[in-house]
Write an enzyme that holds these catalytic residues in place. Structure first.
Site, PDB file in Angstrom:
ATOM      1  NE  ARG A  17       9.117   0.355   5.329  1.00 60.49           N
ATOM      2  CZ  ARG A  17       8.661  -0.904   5.393  1.00 60.49           C
ATOM      3  NH1 ARG A  17       7.369  -1.157   5.255  1.00 60.49           N
ATOM      4  NH2 ARG A  17       9.506  -1.907   5.575  1.00 60.49           N
ATOM      5  CD  GLU A  18       3.496   5.650  10.486  1.00 59.76           C
ATOM      6  OE1 GLU A  18       4.702   5.561  10.807  1.00 59.76           O
ATOM      7  OE2 GLU A  18       2.621   4.862  10.888  1.00 59.76           O
ATOM      8  CD  GLU A  23      -4.548   7.592   5.722  1.00 60.41           C
ATOM      9  OE1 GLU A  23      -5.658   7.139   6.018  1.00 60.41           O
ATOM     10  OE2 GLU A  23      -3.509   7.317   6.348  1.00 60.41           O
ATOM     11  CD1 TRP A  37      -4.202   8.550  14.461  1.00 60.68           C
ATOM     12  CD2 TRP A  37      -5.266   8.690  12.503  1.00 60.68           C
ATOM     13  NE1 TRP A  37      -3.257   8.621  13.478  1.00 60.68           N
ATOM     14  CE2 TRP A  37      -3.874   8.707  12.275  1.00 60.68           C
ATOM     15  CE3 TRP A  37      -6.133   8.764  11.403  1.00 60.68           C
ATOM     16  CZ2 TRP A  37      -3.330   8.808  10.990  1.00 60.68           C
ATOM     17  CZ3 TRP A  37      -5.578   8.855  10.132  1.00 60.68           C
ATOM     18  CH2 TRP A  37      -4.206   8.876   9.932  1.00 60.68           C
ATOM     19  CD  GLU A  48      -2.761   1.011   2.621  1.00 64.18           C
ATOM     20  OE1 GLU A  48      -3.193  -0.133   2.930  1.00 64.18           O
ATOM     21  OE2 GLU A  48      -3.057   2.036   3.241  1.00 64.18           O
ATOM     22  CG  ASP A  50      -1.554   4.711   2.823  1.00 64.94           C
ATOM     23  OD1 ASP A  50      -2.222   4.128   1.974  1.00 64.94           O
ATOM     24  OD2 ASP A  50      -1.284   4.242   3.945  1.00 64.94           O
TER      25      ASP A  50
END
Ligand code: NAG
Length: 279
Positions: A123-124, A99, A189, A95, A97
């Protein structure tokens, strides 16, 4: 392929437009809250207390370049997440991303990026933007080829994830992915770690999408078809000008990088963090 369809259109003297939502995607959930309008040129997703909504690409791709213009939920969007991502179907999925975490009126959105390889994320990287993403449409893109993945905002690279398999880091390159977008409520969150709740008196909340363009190797019958036209993105690397822009974004707008979060990885940072060279 989109490219050859455009060529046909040019021959027929029609303008070469980006992918039409009717042809390229299916609105898959939200019970009418996701709508294609304007002859397929505009897609709006909305969210209220009962449900969000979402769409997905009809095609699956193994590598590609994906662009879409998004105008995010304006006003008080605290707790609301607009997600735009590529994802495979496997149980140990891949995936990639984007966001967008909403905020109180006048407070900045956070752009949250992540990548999962075989079900493993963590892995942000997070960024602020250099403009108000609710005032107008802006282009958000993924480049995914065998050597790297790049997240772009208005053509400016904000993140690069290189293929460092030779150094022991995993890389997504075997699972075909579909493109998805959704609007959902993440008040536990999203905004300041869940401290600011969604204001449901302002519902429904709406984000709009335009100019979807998927230029990829289409996956079907267990094979990948990249088209007979040249596919520059398949071997594209960041030139020195783009690397400079990437460094500028990281310096001025990055607010979180897992690769510098030693506390989170007491056993040692992920492999790709320790072999990074040019950043
Ligand atoms: C919301 O605004 C606050 C205050 O400016 C900021 O600290 C925070 O990062 C912003 N974004 C989110 C998603 O909380």
């Amino acid at each position: 392929m989109v490219y050859s369809k455009c060529l046909l259109l040019i021959i027929a003297v029609f303008p070469c437009v980006a992918g039409n939502f009717y042809q390229e995607v299916d609105v898959t959930w939200g019970d009418g809250r996701g709508q294609i309008m304007d002859n397929g040129n505009l897609l709006a997703l909305s969210l209220d207390k009962a449900s969000g909504s979402g769409f997905q690409s009809k095609n699956q791709y193994l590598f590609g370049r994906f662009d879409i213009k998004i105008k995010l939920v304006p006003g008080n969007s605290a707790g609301i997440v607009t997600a735009y991502y590529l994802r495979s179907q496997e149980s140990l999925w891949d995936e990639i991303d984007f966001e967008f975490l909403g905020n109180l009126s006048g407070q900045p959105y956070i752009v949250h990026t992540n990548i999962y390889v075989q079900g493993q994320g963590d892995r942000e990287q997070q960024f602020y933007l250099w403009f108000d993403p609710t005032a107008d449409f802006h282009t958000y893109s993924f480049l995914w080829n065998p050597t790297h993945i790049v997240w772009y905002v208005d053509g400016r690279p904000i993140r690069e994830f290189k293929n460092m398999e030779t150094k022991g880091a995993p890389y997504p390159k075997t699972q075909a992915m579909r493109l998805y977008a959704s609007l959902w409520d993440a008040e536990e969150w999203a905004t300041r770690g869940g401290l600011v709740k969604t204001d449901w008196t302002k519902a429904p909340f709406t984000a709009s999408f335009r100019s979807y363009n998927a230029n990829g190797c289409v996956w079907s019958d267990a094979a990948s078809w990249c088209g007979q036209n040249s596919t520059p993105w398949l071997s594209e690397a960041l030139d020195s000008g783009s690397q400079k822009v990437l460094r500028w974004v990281r310096k001025k707008y990055m607010i979180y990088d897992y690769c510098t979060d030693q506390m989170r990885f007491p056993q040692g940072l992920p492999r790709e963090c320790t072999v990074r060279t040019n950043l």
